[in-house]
Scaffold this motif. Structure first.
Motif, short mmCIF file in Angstrom:
data_model
loop_
_atom_site.label_atom_id
_atom_site.label_comp_id
_atom_site.label_asym_id
_atom_site.label_seq_id
_atom_site.Cartn_x
_atom_site.Cartn_y
_atom_site.Cartn_z
N LEU A 1 -30.46 -4.16 44.22
CA LEU A 1 -29.60 -3.05 44.65
C LEU A 1 -29.64 -2.79 46.15
O LEU A 1 -28.94 -1.90 46.63
CB LEU A 1 -29.99 -1.77 43.90
CG LEU A 1 -29.75 -1.82 42.38
CD1 LEU A 1 -30.35 -0.59 41.70
CD2 LEU A 1 -28.26 -1.92 42.06
N GLY A 2 -30.45 -3.53 46.88
CA GLY A 2 -30.48 -3.37 48.33
C GLY A 2 -31.63 -2.50 48.82
O GLY A 2 -32.13 -1.63 48.09
N ASP A 3 -32.03 -2.73 50.05
CA ASP A 3 -33.17 -2.00 50.62
C ASP A 3 -32.90 -0.50 50.75
O ASP A 3 -33.83 0.31 50.66
CB ASP A 3 -33.51 -2.57 52.00
CG ASP A 3 -34.05 -3.98 51.93
OD1 ASP A 3 -34.57 -4.36 50.87
OD2 ASP A 3 -33.96 -4.71 52.95
N ALA B 1 -31.78 3.34 35.91
CA ALA B 1 -31.95 4.69 36.46
C ALA B 1 -31.63 4.71 37.96
O ALA B 1 -30.96 5.62 38.45
CB ALA B 1 -33.38 5.17 36.22
N VAL B 2 -32.09 3.69 38.68
CA VAL B 2 -31.85 3.64 40.12
C VAL B 2 -30.35 3.48 40.39
O VAL B 2 -29.80 4.10 41.32
CB VAL B 2 -32.65 2.50 40.76
CG1 VAL B 2 -32.28 2.33 42.23
CG2 VAL B 2 -34.15 2.76 40.62
N PHE B 3 -29.68 2.66 39.60
CA PHE B 3 -28.24 2.45 39.78
C PHE B 3 -27.48 3.76 39.60
O PHE B 3 -26.57 4.08 40.39
CB PHE B 3 -27.74 1.40 38.79
CG PHE B 3 -26.26 1.14 38.87
CD1 PHE B 3 -25.75 0.31 39.86
CD2 PHE B 3 -25.38 1.72 37.97
CE1 PHE B 3 -24.39 0.06 39.94
CE2 PHE B 3 -24.02 1.49 38.05
CZ PHE B 3 -23.52 0.65 39.04
N GLU C 1 -34.63 6.50 48.10
CA GLU C 1 -34.29 7.60 47.20
C GLU C 1 -34.90 7.46 45.81
O GLU C 1 -34.53 8.21 44.90
CB GLU C 1 -32.76 7.69 47.05
CG GLU C 1 -32.02 7.80 48.37
CD GLU C 1 -30.51 7.73 48.18
OE1 GLU C 1 -30.08 7.62 47.00
OE2 GLU C 1 -29.78 7.79 49.17
N VAL C 2 -35.80 6.52 45.62
CA VAL C 2 -36.24 6.24 44.25
C VAL C 2 -37.73 6.47 44.01
O VAL C 2 -38.24 6.10 42.96
CB VAL C 2 -35.90 4.78 43.87
CG1 VAL C 2 -34.40 4.54 43.95
CG2 VAL C 2 -36.65 3.77 44.74
N ASP C 3 -38.44 7.08 44.97
CA ASP C 3 -39.87 7.28 44.76
C ASP C 3 -40.15 8.08 43.49
O ASP C 3 -41.06 7.72 42.71
CB ASP C 3 -40.48 8.01 45.96
CG ASP C 3 -40.77 7.07 47.12
OD1 ASP C 3 -40.78 5.84 46.88
OD2 ASP C 3 -40.98 7.54 48.25
#
Length: 332
Positions: free
Chosen positions: A273-275, A305-307, A280-282
């Protein structure tokens, strides 16, 4: 474009903040009113082959010590038996090997309780041949060739002689019959099998063109015998639901893939998904790690979930995170 396509109505923004401006979150409203929507782009791992295009290949990350085990199997021409919990990338490894080594389209044999080595080698449609022969004779035509009614399965196709080996994924071997591993021993040891229906043809019959597991593919079989010139790259996956017999294990190289640690999870998220999403995913990553301890979770659930988070969806609202990061074991 409709309001549903934009997903930016006041009602959307007022219910958990999941109606991200312009992202089309609430495609389905549940109010029974038909409306036109524009489907948003799918996650990279849910994009399929388009007509005239090759299937997308996602990045596959593997530790050097595990890659060395794969290389050992390649050099020794032995099947690679890959074990590990769900979501550790067992099946994806076969796709990565076929792609990186340019070994053509991956052949896949998905094993279930009814699977047999015979079906994976070839199938002969005797009824279809009888029907077509009868129809041809009624029309005053010659009998149809037998090759039209023989189709090699994924295992049989992988043994067809060629300039380079094919890659065969035997997926979830432990779901098969208890005798299945032993039934494979001769094929794996000798790299050969015969098709009796072709071997019984009259002397002098030349090679027969039969169908293969490849889309619209064919292969020539001489005197009913298929013998590989290069042993295929065989990758067998197992979820560890039962043990395999020692004779089978002796012929395999074993690779146990561990669950990814936090550093590798971050690398996987970045690769897919890229750097920029890592900023935003901690909280999602920590939630994933906490939930993984009491019950099994797959890495692709974290990617899901990250997407959604990257698309502006509020995963904290109305138990949505629980739906995405649900445990794979122990569910009622």
């Amino acid at each position: 474009m409709s309001e549903a396509a934009h997903g930016a109505s006041d009602a959307d923004r007022g219910q958990g903040g999941r109606g991200a401006e312009g992202r089309g979150w609430r495609l389905f409203r549940g109010d029974g009113v038909p409306h036109t929507v524009s489907m948003p782009p799918a996650p990279p791992w849910r994009r399929f082959k388009q007509a005239g295009a090759s299937a997308p290949q996602l990045p596959y990350l593997i530790a050097p010590q595990h890659a060395d085990v794969v290389n050992a199997a390649l050099h020794l021409r032995r099947p690679l038996l890959v074990t590990g919990p769900a979501g550790t990338g067992k099946s994806s490894l076969a796709k990565a090997v076929a792609h990186e080594l340019r070994l053509g389209r991956l052949l896949r044999w998905s094993v279930n309780s009814r699977s047999s080595v015979q079906d994976a080698l070839y199938q002969y449609d005797a009824i279809g041949r009888l029907r077509e022969t009868t129809l041809s004779r009624d029309r005053g035509e010659g009998d149809p060739g037998i090759g039209r009614f023989v189709r090699l399965g994924p295992l049989g196709t992988s043994l067809v002689p060629g300039s380079a080996p094919r890659t065969l994924l035997v997926d979830e071997m432990d779901k098969g019959d208890v005798d299945l591993p032993n039934d494979l021993l001769t094929v794996f040891e000798e790299g050969v099998f015969d098709i009796p229906e072709l071997a019984r043809l009259p002397d002098g019959t030349g090679p027969v063109e039969v169908l293969t597991a490849d889309h619209q593919g064919t292969a020539l079989v001489d005197r009913g015998m298929v013998h590989c010139t290069e042993f295929p790259v065989v990758i067998i996956t197992s979820n560890g639901e039962r043990d395999f017999p020692p004779a089978f294990l002796r012929r395999c190289i074993r690779l146990d893939l561990p669950v990814p640690d936090e550093a590798r999870l971050r690398a996987i998220v970045s690769a897919h998904l890229g750097d920029q999403v890592l900023l935003e995913v901690d909280d999602l990553l920590q939630a994933f790690l906490r939930r993984r301890a009491p019950g099994e979770l797959a890495t692709d659930q974290l990617l899901n979930a990250v997407f959604l988070r990257a698309g502006g969806v509020d995963l904290d609202a109305d138990g949505l995170l629980d739906a995405v990061l649900h445990q794979l074991t122990g569910a009622g």
